[in-house]
Design a protein around this motif. Structure first.
Motif, PDB file in Angstrom:
ATOM      1  N   TRP A 195      47.197 -31.245 -58.913  1.00  0.00           N
ATOM      2  CA  TRP A 195      47.766 -31.125 -60.257  1.00  0.00           C
ATOM      3  C   TRP A 195      47.111 -32.022 -61.307  1.00  0.00           C
ATOM      4  O   TRP A 195      47.342 -31.842 -62.505  1.00  0.00           O
ATOM      5  CB  TRP A 195      49.277 -31.418 -60.228  1.00  0.00           C
ATOM      6  CG  TRP A 195      50.086 -30.309 -59.632  1.00  0.00           C
ATOM      7  CD1 TRP A 195      50.578 -30.241 -58.361  1.00  0.00           C
ATOM      8  CD2 TRP A 195      50.482 -29.078 -60.273  1.00  0.00           C
ATOM      9  NE1 TRP A 195      51.266 -29.063 -58.171  1.00  0.00           N
ATOM     10  CE2 TRP A 195      51.225 -28.333 -59.325  1.00  0.00           C
ATOM     11  CE3 TRP A 195      50.290 -28.541 -61.551  1.00  0.00           C
ATOM     12  CZ2 TRP A 195      51.766 -27.081 -59.628  1.00  0.00           C
ATOM     13  CZ3 TRP A 195      50.834 -27.293 -61.843  1.00  0.00           C
ATOM     14  CH2 TRP A 195      51.556 -26.575 -60.886  1.00  0.00           C
ATOM     15  N   TRP A 196      46.325 -33.011 -60.870  1.00  0.00           N
ATOM     16  CA  TRP A 196      45.868 -33.993 -61.853  1.00  0.00           C
ATOM     17  C   TRP A 196      45.037 -33.382 -62.977  1.00  0.00           C
ATOM     18  O   TRP A 196      45.283 -33.634 -64.164  1.00  0.00           O
ATOM     19  CB  TRP A 196      45.119 -35.141 -61.159  1.00  0.00           C
ATOM     20  CG  TRP A 196      44.682 -36.183 -62.133  1.00  0.00           C
ATOM     21  CD1 TRP A 196      43.404 -36.556 -62.431  1.00  0.00           C
ATOM     22  CD2 TRP A 196      45.528 -36.971 -62.985  1.00  0.00           C
ATOM     23  NE1 TRP A 196      43.394 -37.522 -63.400  1.00  0.00           N
ATOM     24  CE2 TRP A 196      44.682 -37.792 -63.766  1.00  0.00           C
ATOM     25  CE3 TRP A 196      46.912 -37.054 -63.174  1.00  0.00           C
ATOM     26  CZ2 TRP A 196      45.185 -38.695 -64.713  1.00  0.00           C
ATOM     27  CZ3 TRP A 196      47.412 -37.944 -64.112  1.00  0.00           C
ATOM     28  CH2 TRP A 196      46.541 -38.754 -64.873  1.00  0.00           C
ATOM     29  N   LEU A 197      44.056 -32.560 -62.591  1.00  0.00           N
ATOM     30  CA  LEU A 197      43.219 -31.964 -63.641  1.00  0.00           C
ATOM     31  C   LEU A 197      44.038 -31.077 -64.593  1.00  0.00           C
ATOM     32  O   LEU A 197      43.919 -31.210 -65.819  1.00  0.00           O
ATOM     33  CB  LEU A 197      42.045 -31.184 -63.015  1.00  0.00           C
ATOM     34  CG  LEU A 197      41.083 -30.531 -64.008  1.00  0.00           C
ATOM     35  CD1 LEU A 197      40.384 -31.576 -64.886  1.00  0.00           C
ATOM     36  CD2 LEU A 197      40.037 -29.666 -63.286  1.00  0.00           C
ATOM     37  N   PRO A 198      44.886 -30.201 -64.053  1.00  0.00           N
ATOM     38  CA  PRO A 198      45.735 -29.426 -64.974  1.00  0.00           C
ATOM     39  C   PRO A 198      46.593 -30.301 -65.894  1.00  0.00           C
ATOM     40  O   PRO A 198      46.836 -29.939 -67.045  1.00  0.00           O
ATOM     41  CB  PRO A 198      46.618 -28.602 -64.030  1.00  0.00           C
ATOM     42  CG  PRO A 198      45.837 -28.482 -62.767  1.00  0.00           C
ATOM     43  CD  PRO A 198      45.012 -29.729 -62.657  1.00  0.00           C
ATOM     44  N   TRP A 224      36.391 -28.481 -68.053  1.00  0.00           N
ATOM     45  CA  TRP A 224      37.253 -27.628 -68.877  1.00  0.00           C
ATOM     46  C   TRP A 224      37.263 -26.165 -68.432  1.00  0.00           C
ATOM     47  O   TRP A 224      38.039 -25.367 -68.964  1.00  0.00           O
ATOM     48  CB  TRP A 224      36.842 -27.701 -70.350  1.00  0.00           C
ATOM     49  CG  TRP A 224      37.091 -29.052 -70.967  1.00  0.00           C
ATOM     50  CD1 TRP A 224      36.147 -30.008 -71.248  1.00  0.00           C
ATOM     51  CD2 TRP A 224      38.357 -29.606 -71.358  1.00  0.00           C
ATOM     52  NE1 TRP A 224      36.748 -31.116 -71.781  1.00  0.00           N
ATOM     53  CE2 TRP A 224      38.109 -30.901 -71.876  1.00  0.00           C
ATOM     54  CE3 TRP A 224      39.676 -29.134 -71.323  1.00  0.00           C
ATOM     55  CZ2 TRP A 224      39.130 -31.730 -72.345  1.00  0.00           C
ATOM     56  CZ3 TRP A 224      40.687 -29.961 -71.799  1.00  0.00           C
ATOM     57  CH2 TRP A 224      40.410 -31.241 -72.297  1.00  0.00           C
ATOM     58  N   ALA A 225      36.412 -25.827 -67.464  1.00  0.00           N
ATOM     59  CA  ALA A 225      36.287 -24.410 -67.089  1.00  0.00           C
ATOM     60  C   ALA A 225      37.625 -23.794 -66.663  1.00  0.00           C
ATOM     61  O   ALA A 225      37.955 -22.677 -67.102  1.00  0.00           O
ATOM     62  CB  ALA A 225      35.236 -24.250 -65.995  1.00  0.00           C
ATOM     63  N   PRO A 226      38.424 -24.493 -65.810  1.00  0.00           N
ATOM     64  CA  PRO A 226      39.699 -23.864 -65.412  1.00  0.00           C
ATOM     65  C   PRO A 226      40.619 -23.600 -66.614  1.00  0.00           C
ATOM     66  O   PRO A 226      41.324 -22.589 -66.636  1.00  0.00           O
ATOM     67  CB  PRO A 226      40.331 -24.907 -64.481  1.00  0.00           C
ATOM     68  CG  PRO A 226      39.201 -25.759 -64.005  1.00  0.00           C
ATOM     69  CD  PRO A 226      38.191 -25.774 -65.115  1.00  0.00           C
ATOM     70  N   LEU A 227      40.588 -24.476 -67.598  1.00  0.00           N
ATOM     71  CA  LEU A 227      41.439 -24.277 -68.778  1.00  0.00           C
ATOM     72  C   LEU A 227      40.949 -23.076 -69.588  1.00  0.00           C
ATOM     73  O   LEU A 227      41.743 -22.284 -70.103  1.00  0.00           O
ATOM     74  CB  LEU A 227      41.475 -25.536 -69.652  1.00  0.00           C
ATOM     75  CG  LEU A 227      42.446 -25.453 -70.845  1.00  0.00           C
ATOM     76  CD1 LEU A 227      43.893 -25.319 -70.376  1.00  0.00           C
ATOM     77  CD2 LEU A 227      42.317 -26.656 -71.772  1.00  0.00           C
ATOM     78  N   HIS A 248      51.777 -22.360 -71.364  1.00  0.00           N
ATOM     79  CA  HIS A 248      51.056 -23.585 -71.002  1.00  0.00           C
ATOM     80  C   HIS A 248      50.284 -23.481 -69.692  1.00  0.00           C
ATOM     81  O   HIS A 248      50.747 -22.872 -68.736  1.00  0.00           O
ATOM     82  CB  HIS A 248      52.031 -24.760 -70.917  1.00  0.00           C
ATOM     83  CG  HIS A 248      52.194 -25.457 -72.234  1.00  0.00           C
ATOM     84  ND1 HIS A 248      51.114 -25.907 -72.950  1.00  0.00           N
ATOM     85  CD2 HIS A 248      53.292 -25.775 -72.953  1.00  0.00           C
ATOM     86  CE1 HIS A 248      51.557 -26.470 -74.065  1.00  0.00           C
ATOM     87  NE2 HIS A 248      52.867 -26.391 -74.095  1.00  0.00           N
ATOM     88  N   ASN A 249      49.152 -24.156 -69.659  1.00  0.00           N
ATOM     89  CA  ASN A 249      48.228 -24.052 -68.522  1.00  0.00           C
ATOM     90  C   ASN A 249      48.857 -24.414 -67.181  1.00  0.00           C
ATOM     91  O   ASN A 249      48.561 -23.788 -66.167  1.00  0.00           O
ATOM     92  CB  ASN A 249      47.015 -24.956 -68.769  1.00  0.00           C
ATOM     93  CG  ASN A 249      47.345 -26.426 -68.607  1.00  0.00           C
ATOM     94  OD1 ASN A 249      48.261 -26.944 -69.227  1.00  0.00           O
ATOM     95  ND2 ASN A 249      46.610 -27.105 -67.733  1.00  0.00           N
ATOM     96  N   PRO A 297      42.273 -38.031 -58.258  1.00  0.00           N
ATOM     97  CA  PRO A 297      40.999 -37.319 -58.170  1.00  0.00           C
ATOM     98  C   PRO A 297      40.346 -37.311 -59.558  1.00  0.00           C
ATOM     99  O   PRO A 297      40.897 -37.891 -60.499  1.00  0.00           O
ATOM    100  CB  PRO A 297      41.427 -35.923 -57.759  1.00  0.00           C
ATOM    101  CG  PRO A 297      42.762 -35.745 -58.404  1.00  0.00           C
ATOM    102  CD  PRO A 297      43.405 -37.104 -58.444  1.00  0.00           C
ATOM    103  N   ALA A 298      39.217 -36.632 -59.706  1.00  0.00           N
ATOM    104  CA  ALA A 298      38.562 -36.524 -61.019  1.00  0.00           C
ATOM    105  C   ALA A 298      39.449 -35.728 -61.965  1.00  0.00           C
ATOM    106  O   ALA A 298      40.100 -34.768 -61.528  1.00  0.00           O
ATOM    107  CB  ALA A 298      37.217 -35.822 -60.868  1.00  0.00           C
ATOM    108  N   PRO A 299      39.489 -36.100 -63.214  1.00  0.00           N
ATOM    109  CA  PRO A 299      38.843 -37.249 -63.850  1.00  0.00           C
ATOM    110  C   PRO A 299      39.611 -38.543 -63.554  1.00  0.00           C
ATOM    111  O   PRO A 299      40.759 -38.667 -63.963  1.00  0.00           O
ATOM    112  CB  PRO A 299      38.915 -36.909 -65.336  1.00  0.00           C
ATOM    113  CG  PRO A 299      40.126 -36.026 -65.474  1.00  0.00           C
ATOM    114  CD  PRO A 299      40.288 -35.299 -64.176  1.00  0.00           C
ATOM    115  N   VAL A 300      38.940 -39.452 -62.840  1.00  0.00           N
ATOM    116  CA  VAL A 300      39.607 -40.674 -62.412  1.00  0.00           C
ATOM    117  C   VAL A 300      39.855 -41.583 -63.620  1.00  0.00           C
ATOM    118  O   VAL A 300      38.922 -41.921 -64.344  1.00  0.00           O
ATOM    119  CB  VAL A 300      38.750 -41.411 -61.364  1.00  0.00           C
ATOM    120  CG1 VAL A 300      39.445 -42.695 -60.921  1.00  0.00           C
ATOM    121  CG2 VAL A 300      38.463 -40.506 -60.175  1.00  0.00           C
TER     122      VAL A 300
END
Lengths: 96, 277, 305
Positions: free
Chosen positions: C190-193, C262-265, C108-109, C242-245
Motif C-alpha cells: 500500500w505504501w506507493l498508492p 507514477w506509472a500505476p497512478l 481515488h487511486n 518500501p520505495a519510495p523510502v
C-alpha cells in the motif's frame, strides 16, 4: 391558521437549527412573521419555515435507543491507545 | 444442569451471528444508499445480540465470546439453516428478515418468562430492538407487496422459500426437555412454531399474499389473489423452492453454504488462534 | 449587471474568504469544478466501501466485526451526504452513479487496489484514513459552504476511523510474528498508492479549484504533512518502508520525487487499476439487478383493500 416550525442558520459553518414556532395563515405570512420573531437581532442569515403537520417523528422514541452495545461507534472505545502504543513500541524494541 | 442453558444461548447466538454475517454482506451494496446505512445497523444489531448471548454462554463455560463465535468447527454451530443461506436478492433478504424477526419476537416474548435472570433481562432488551427491525421489514414488505409486478413476483418466490425454511428456527434445542424442566424455557419450540405459522400466514394474508400451508404446517404455497396478477407464472430462478425445508441446524447439520461462510468467517481467527486482535 | 461584472464581484468575494451557498449565483466554471470535485469525493467514499467490506467476513472477533461494519457504514453514509450536496449543484444522483459505474467519472487511486487479509484493514484504517483526514481537514475552509458543513461531520467520523485503524495496527504490531508480518506485507503493497494518494505536484497557476479557494492547499504540501505525521509512527513500531523510502531531511520526513513511480497512478487515471474493472462491474451489475427495487421505491405505495 396553522402552526409553522421555524429554522434559522447563523452562519455558513452552521447547520439550520430549530428556533421556535409561529402561527400564520400561510407559508408567506409565516416567513414574514418568523423573520421578525426570530431574526430581528440578526440571529441568522437564513430562514426556513415548514408547516408542523409536515413534520414527522417517531411515535415511540424508545425505539431510537440501541439495545446492544454500540460503544465501537464512539472514540472512547479507543481511549487506551496510549498504553497500546507503549506495548507495541516495546514489542518492536524486542525485535532483533 | 447448565448444559441445557448453554445449548439454548449458543443456538440463539448462532442464529443471530450467522444472520448478522449475511446481513452485513449488504453493507456497501444495498439497493438504495440511505437503506444501505439503515440495513447495516440491523446487521450490527444482530451481531451485537449474538455477542450478548455468547456472554451468557461464556460465563457458564469459561470460553471467551470470540472462541464461541469463531473457534468452533462447522458441525458445532447450532443456528437454523435459514440463517446461513446466501442473501440471494433483496426480496429474499427482506422476506427472511421479516419472517426471522417475527419468529424472534415470539421466541423472545417466551424467553421473557425464563427462570434464568440474565437470559430474561437480555430477552427484554433485545425484543425492543427486534421491534424496530420488524418496523423496518414491515415497511419494505408492504412497499414491495403493493408495488410493481416484478417485485411482487420476487416477493412471492422468496416467501415460499423462506416460510418453508423457518421450520428450522423451531426445531427443538438440544436438551430442550431439561431446559423446560429447569424453567430456562417456558414454551416448547414446537409450540412456538405452531403459533408462528399462524401469525406468519395472517401477516402474509395482510399483504395480499395468501399462503396455504400443508398439514405439517411448513410447506407453503401461495394462491393467486382476487387481483389476479399477484403471481407471475415465471417460477424459474428459484431452485431453492424445492430444496429440503432447512432442518438439521439445531443438531449441527448444515448446508454447503455454511461451510463456505464458516471458512470465510473464521479465516483470520484460525490463522493465529493464540493471537489477540 | 453583466456576467463579467458578476464574475469580478464573485472573485473578490471568494478571494476575501467569502462562502458560497448552493442558491447563490456562481460562475459556470465554479459550479462545474465544485460539482466534479465533490462528485469524485462521493464516488471515492462509495468505492472506498468495497475494499474494507471485502474483509468484514474475515474479522477476527465479534467487536472487530461490528466496528468494521460500522466503519464501512460510515463510508456509505459519507457518500450519501456528498452525493446529496453534489445533487444540489445540478446533477442527479442517478446520473452520477451511472457515470461512475460506466467509467465516465473518477474515484481515488487507493480504492483501485485489492485487499488480501486483515493486515490490509490495519493499513487502510490507519494510514489511508490518516491521509484522507489530512486532505479533508484542509478542505474545511473551502469556499463552498455546503461542502464544509458536510466535511465537518465527515472529519469527525474519520477521526474515529483513524483511532479504529490505529487500534487494529497496534494490536498487530504488539502481537505474534504472524500478525506483524501481516501488517508489513500490507504496508509493502500500500505504501506507493498512499504516496500517490495526494496526487502529483499541483500546478498552482492552472488549478482552478485552488484559485476559487475550493481547495486551499497544494498536493505536495498535504503529502509533506502526512509524511511528517505518520512516518515516525510507523518506524517506531519497527516496520519498514518500501520505495519510495522516506528519509529525514531538515527536520522533516520526505520522499524523493524521483523515487516515486507514477506509472500505476497514470493507469488508474485511465480507470485501469488492478481492481477497477471488477469493482465497477460489481457495482454496475448490482445496480442493474436492483432496478425493480428502485421501481418499487419510486411508486407511491398503493393500499390493497
Amino acid at each position: 391558521m396553522d402552526v409553522y416550525e421555524v429554522f434559522r442558520r447563523s452562519g455558513h459553518k452552521q447547520p439550520f437549527e430549530h428556533c421556535g414556532t409561529v402561527t400564520a395563515p400561510d407559508s408567506e405570512m409565516a416567513m414574514l412573521m418568523a423573520k421578525e420573531c426570530y431574526l430581528r437581532r440578526k440571529e441568522g442569515q437564513y430562514l426556513w419555515v415548514t408547516r408542523r403537520s409536515e413534520i414527522h417523528s417517531w411515535s415511540d422514541e424508545a425505539l431510537l435507543e440501541p439495545a446492544a452495545d454500540k460503544s465501537y461507534r464512539f472514540a472512547h472505545a479507543y481511549r487506551d491507545v496510549v498504553q497500546k502504543r507503549e506495548l507495541a513500541r516495546r514489542r518492536a524494541g524486542q525485535l532483533g | 444442569m447448565t448444559e441445557s442453558l448453554v445449548a439454548i444461548v449458543t443456538a440463539l447466538g448462532d442464529d443471530e451471528l450467522i444472520l448478522g454475517h449475511r446481513h452485513a454482506e449488504w453493507t456497501g451494496f444495498a439497493p438504495h444508499i440511505e437503506e444501505d446505512v439503515a440495513f447495516s445497523s440491523i446487521a450490527q444489531d444482530e451481531i451485537g445480540h449474538a455477542a450478548a448471548y455468547y456472554s451468557i454462554a461464556s460465563s457458564l463455560t469459561g470460553l471467551t465470546r470470540d472462541a464461541l463465535a469463531l473457534g468452533r468447527s462447522v458441525d458445532e454451530y447450532r443456528h437454523a439453516v435459514l440463517c446461513e443461506r446466501p442473501n440471494s436478492d433483496w426480496a429474499y433478504t427482506i422476506t427472511r428478515q421479516w419472517l426471522y424477526d417475527r419468529a424472534d419476537c415470539l421466541r423472545l416474548t417466551a424467553l421473557e418468562e425464563s427462570a434464568h435472570d440474565d437470559l430474561r433481562h437480555l430477552a427484554t432488551k433485545i425484543r425492543r430492538e427486534e421491534r424496530y427491525h420488524l418496523i423496518h421489514a414491515d415497511m419494505w414488505m408492504e412497499r414491495i407487496a403493493h408495488g410493481p409486478i416484478e417485485g411482487r413476483t420476487k416477493l412471492t418466490q422468496a416467501a415460499t422459500t423462506v416460510l418453508s425454511a423457518t421450520a428450522g428456527l423451531f426445531e427443538p434445542f438440544e436438551r430442550e426437555a431439561d431446559a423446560i424442566g429447569e424453567g430456562w424455557l417456558t414454551v416448547p419450540s414446537e409450540e412456538l412454531g405452531r403459533r408462528f405459522v399462524g401469525e406468519a400466514v395472517d401477516a402474509l394474508d395482510g399483504l395480499g399474499l395468501p399462503a396455504e400451508v400443508t398439514p405439517d404446517g411448513w410447506r407453503a404455497e401461495f394462491v393467486a389473489s382476487s387481483s389476479g396478477d399477484l403471481i407471475a407464472t415465471d417460477r424459474s430462478g428459484s431452485g431453492e423452492a424445492s430444496a429440503p425445508a432447512g432442518l438439521g441446524g439445531r443438531s449441527g447439520r448444515h448446508s454447503p453454504d455454511f461451510s463456505a461462510l464458516w471458512a470465510d468467517m473464521t479465516r483470520t481467527y484460525r490463522a493465529d488462534p493464540e493471537a489477540t486482535w | 449587471m453583466t456576467y463579467e461584472q458578476r464574475l469580478t464581484d464573485f472573485r473578490h468575494y471568494v478571494g476575501a474568504g467569502g462562502k458560497v451557498e448552493a442558491t447563490d449565483w456562481m460562475p459556470d466554471d465554479y459550479r462545474a469544478g465544485v460539482l466534479k470535485f465533490i462528485e469524485m469525493h462521493a464516488n471515492s467514499e462509495m468505492m472506498g466501501a468495497i475494499p474494507e467490506r471485502e474483509q468484514i467476513p474475515h474479522a477476527p472477533s465479534l467487536q472487530r466485526k461490528m466496528s468494521l461494519t460500522a466503519k464501512v457504514q460510515d463510508e456509505v453514509g459519507h457518500s450519501q451526504l456528498l452525493y446529496r450536496i453534489a445533487e444540489d449543484l445540478g446533477k442527479s444522483r442517478e446520473t452520477m452513479y451511472l457515470d461512475l459505474v460506466n467509467g465516465r467519472s473518477k474515484f481515488h487511486n487507493v480504492f483501485h487496489y485489492p485487499t488480501r487479509h486483515w493486515g490490509d484493514v490495519a493499513v487502510i484504517g490507519w494510514l489511508i484514513d490518516g491521509a484522507a483526514l489530512v486532505t479533508q481537514a484542509a478542505l474545511l475552509e473551502s469556499s463552498y459552504a455546503p461542502y464544509t458543513r458536510v466535511l465537518k461531520r465527515i472529519c469527525a467520523e474519520e477521526q474515529l476511523h483513524l483511532r479504529h485503524g490505529e487500534d487494529i495496527t497496534l494490536e498487530l504490531a504488539s502481537g505474534t510474528d504472524n500478525q506483524r508480518a501481516m501488517f508489513q506485507d500490507a504496508l509493502d503493497r500500500w505504501w506507493l498508492p498512499i504516496v500517490h494518494f495526494f496526487g502529483p505536484r499541483s500546478n498552482v497557476d492552472k488549478d482552478l479549484l485552488l484559485r476559487w479557494k475550493v481547495k486551499t492547499r497544494t498536493n505536495e504540501d498535504l503529502r509533506a504533512e502526512f509524511l511528517d505525521r505518520y512516518v515516525p509512527k510507523v518506524l517506531e513500531l519497527g516496520f519498514s518502508f518500501p520505495a519510495p523510502v522516506p528519509f529525514e531531511s531538515g527536520g522533516h520526513w520526505v520522499v524523493r520525487e524521483d523515487d516515486i513511480d507514477w506509472a500505476p497512478l497514470d493507469a488508474i487515471k485511465r480507470n485501469q487499476g488492478p481492481e477497477t474493472a471488477r469493482r465497477l462491474e460489481l457495482r454496475r451489475s448490482t445496480y442493474e439487478q436492483h432496478a425493480w427495487v428502485r421501481q418499487a421505491l419510486a411508486e407511491p405505495a398503493t393500499q390493497v383493500a
